[in-house]
Design an enzyme around this catalytic site. Structure first.
Site, PDB file in Angstrom:
ATOM      1  N   ASP A 182      -9.177   6.318  -3.154  1.00  0.00           N
ATOM      2  CA  ASP A 182     -10.177   5.898  -2.884  1.00  0.00           C
ATOM      3  C   ASP A 182      -9.888   4.280  -2.508  1.00  0.00           C
ATOM      4  O   ASP A 182      -9.789   3.288  -3.264  1.00  0.00           O
ATOM      5  CB  ASP A 182     -11.141   5.781  -3.901  1.00  0.00           C
ATOM      6  CG  ASP A 182     -10.626   5.511  -5.430  1.00  0.00           C
ATOM      7  OD1 ASP A 182      -9.242   5.587  -5.406  1.00  0.00           O
ATOM      8  OD2 ASP A 182     -11.164   5.277  -6.571  1.00  0.00           O
ATOM      9  N   GLU A 240       0.176  -3.005  -8.418  1.00  0.00           N
ATOM     10  CA  GLU A 240      -0.374  -1.748  -8.331  1.00  0.00           C
ATOM     11  C   GLU A 240       0.211  -1.005  -6.876  1.00  0.00           C
ATOM     12  O   GLU A 240       0.322  -0.091  -6.696  1.00  0.00           O
ATOM     13  CB  GLU A 240      -1.799  -1.883  -8.488  1.00  0.00           C
ATOM     14  CG  GLU A 240      -2.535  -0.750  -8.259  1.00  0.00           C
ATOM     15  CD  GLU A 240      -4.090  -0.815  -8.123  1.00  0.00           C
ATOM     16  OE1 GLU A 240      -4.822   0.102  -8.326  1.00  0.00           O
ATOM     17  OE2 GLU A 240      -4.503  -1.975  -7.559  1.00  0.00           O
TER      18      GLU A 240
END
Length: 524
Positions: A299, A483
């Site tokens: 996403d 991340e």
């Protein structure tokens, strides 16, 4: 009479589970009016802040006080929230890194920093209590996440932390038993969707330490997770879809991402409301497509969009994702193996047949000879989707490709995806975080491991070394593991997405430690 009693008990258990599930309320349900006011006001830059806040008193009292005060002159919404909620702190430095101590020491320290006690849940929190301690990804992600955890476990296993690996698996087994599936994360607002089904892969990891009996121990949960993904599949006619299942024209069942809700995501409420203004889709359809993409973990990415690559065109629920179906193939073969270990050859054959049917369907619908790549498939339009993505490496990881296909995928990786810092996620610079120039640890691992399974060891090692180098450069300059990474402009931080770059970071740590050990990089 005995069978009647069993049926009745099963019904009562199912009813009680549904009843317990339905009694769980999300922040939007607990704080009607106040929720919308906060999420649309920008008093917190990140919509996740409020839904993760812990109410200090009964929610009904907070609503009563809010309704009595909100229209009075001088009412300050932020002050009201801070007076009635324990609000999580904005992201900051979690701890001071000692870069000179090396990456292994850093990751070993991070396991402690990212460790969470299971028994510290506030009464009215959106956090779902779990029976065992767990590891969080880091940054704004303050809860356990489903598919993140597999890649985190790769490093935990390298660190010989089998107890933590087993605790995380037992937490997921607990949620399967309680809810019938593993939610996106252990928050009430995630209870309408799952994430890529890595549970059976997690059991493979645990089995390395505890033996194949692991598959038998968790067989009930494997079957329940399979039931979740396949619910309603048996009654579908060719071309029909229900929830996560789609019956293809020739009769095979493949799966898609889905979400039970067609409302804006609570943790990204304002962004979803604003994005819906740009689409021609019905709001409910758009929100479900957004949510289904959240279930995918990607996403957002142009893999879910039309050739324009605009978020307003997202059609996740029309797409058969190649990676999801590879994971479900693994789930089917794992269930088959669990039955074989019990000596139940009949049931083993049933699930092997399901797996074989899925394998043939993946080959039929997802392999593109034109693109020399495993693609997603739009079952509404009846053709593969517009863009090649790194999801195309999953058939290598699960041995679903033939030798010629593997050679072609390897060539495509080398020519089009392999950049100075590792493998880029797609070739599109859309501004979405799961597109170029960004790269993510899970996809590097799946590509490297998949290539090794087809003896593409030279390319696998080159990718691993580039990825390790990217991680190390950023660590040495910032003291952090991120991340995601920019693997094209390697001096620039990764960007895009709905929130700032997060550090911590569970799956980056896990994959990096696994690769550093696998390729014997001993100077770290």
């Amino acid at each position: 009479m005995v069978s009647l009693k069993k049926t009745l008990l099963a019904f009562l258990f199912a009813f009680s589970s549904v009843a317990a599930f339905s009694q769980i309320q999300t922040p939007r349900q607990l704080f009607p009016g106040l929720f919308e006011a906060v999420q649309l006001s920008d008093i917190f830059p990140d919509n996740k802040t409020f839904v993760d806040a812990n109410p200090l008193i009964e929610p009904s009292l907070i609503i009563k006080y809010y309704n009595s005060q909100k229209d009075k002159p001088g009412f300050d919404l932020k002050k009201f929230i801070l007076a009635n909620f324990n609000v999580p702190l904005a992201n900051g430095d979690v701890f001071k890194s000692d870069v000179s101590a090396g990456i292994r020491k850093h990751i070993d320290t991070l396991w402690q920093v990212l460790y969470r006690k299971h028994d510290t849940v506030s009464k009215y929190s959106s956090l779902i209590p779990l029976p065992n301690d767990f590891i969080v990804p880091g940054g704004r992600f303050r809860e356990t996440y489903y598919w993140d955890s597999y890649f985190t476990m790769l490093g935990l296993q390298e660190s010989h932390k089998t107890v933590i690996v087993k605790n995380i698996i037992n937490n997921f087994a607990y949620m399967i038993d309680k809810f019938g599936f593993i939610p996106n994360g252990n928050r009430t607002y995630y209870l309408t969707r799952s994430q890529p089904p890595f549970f059976s892969m997690m059991l493979d990891l645990l089995a390395k330490d505890e033996g194949e009996k692991t598959l038998v121990t968790y067989q009930p949960e494997l079957l329940k997770e399979y039931e979740f993904w396949m619910k309603g599949a048996e009654t579908l006619k060719p071309g029909q879809a229900y929830r996560n299942s789609v019956r293809m024209d020739e009769g095979a069942i493949l799966n898609r991402y889905w979400d039970e809700s067609d409302k804006p995501r609570e943790e990204s409420y304002k962004k979803d409301i604003d994005a819906a203004k740009e689409t021609t889709q019905k709001p409910g359809d758009f929100f479900r497509n957004i949510r289904a993409a959240a279930e995918s973990g990607w996403d957002f990415s142009t893999r879910w969009m039309d050739t324009t690559g605009k978020l307003s065109t997202i059609k996740t629920t029309e797409i058969i994702p190649v990676d999801l179906n590879c994971l479900l193939y693994h789930l089917e073969t794992t269930i088959a193996q669990s039955y074989l270990l019990q000596g139940n050859v009949g049931k083993q054959q049933v699930y092997l047949a399901k797996a074989e049917s899925r394998k043939k369907a993946i080959q039929k619908y997802c392999w593109s000879e034109k693109e020399s790549w495993f693609m997603d498939y739009n079952f509404k339009l009846k053709h593969t989707t517009a863009f090649r993505t790194l999801a195309g490496v999953y058939p290598l990881e699960f041995n679903l490709a033939d030798a010629k296909q593997a050679i072609k995928v390897a060539a495509g990786l080398k020519a089009d995806f392999f950049k100075p810092g590792g493998l880029v996620t797609t070739g599109n610079r859309s501004g979405q975080q799961w597109d170029s120039p960004n790269a993510w640890a899970p996809l590097q691992y799946m590509a490297i491991d998949g290539l090794n399974k087809y003896n593409q060891t030279g390319l696998a090692q080159s990718i691993a070394q580039s990825w390790i180098g990217t991680n190390m450069r950023v660590f040495e300059s910032t003291g952090k593991l991120m991340e995601k990474y920019n693997v094209i402009d390697t001096d620039i931080k990764a960007g895009g997405g709905e929130y700032p770059l997060q550090d911590g970071f569970g799956w980056t740590n896990g994959v990096l430690l696994n690769l550093v050990n696998k390729y014997h990089i001993d100077n770290q």
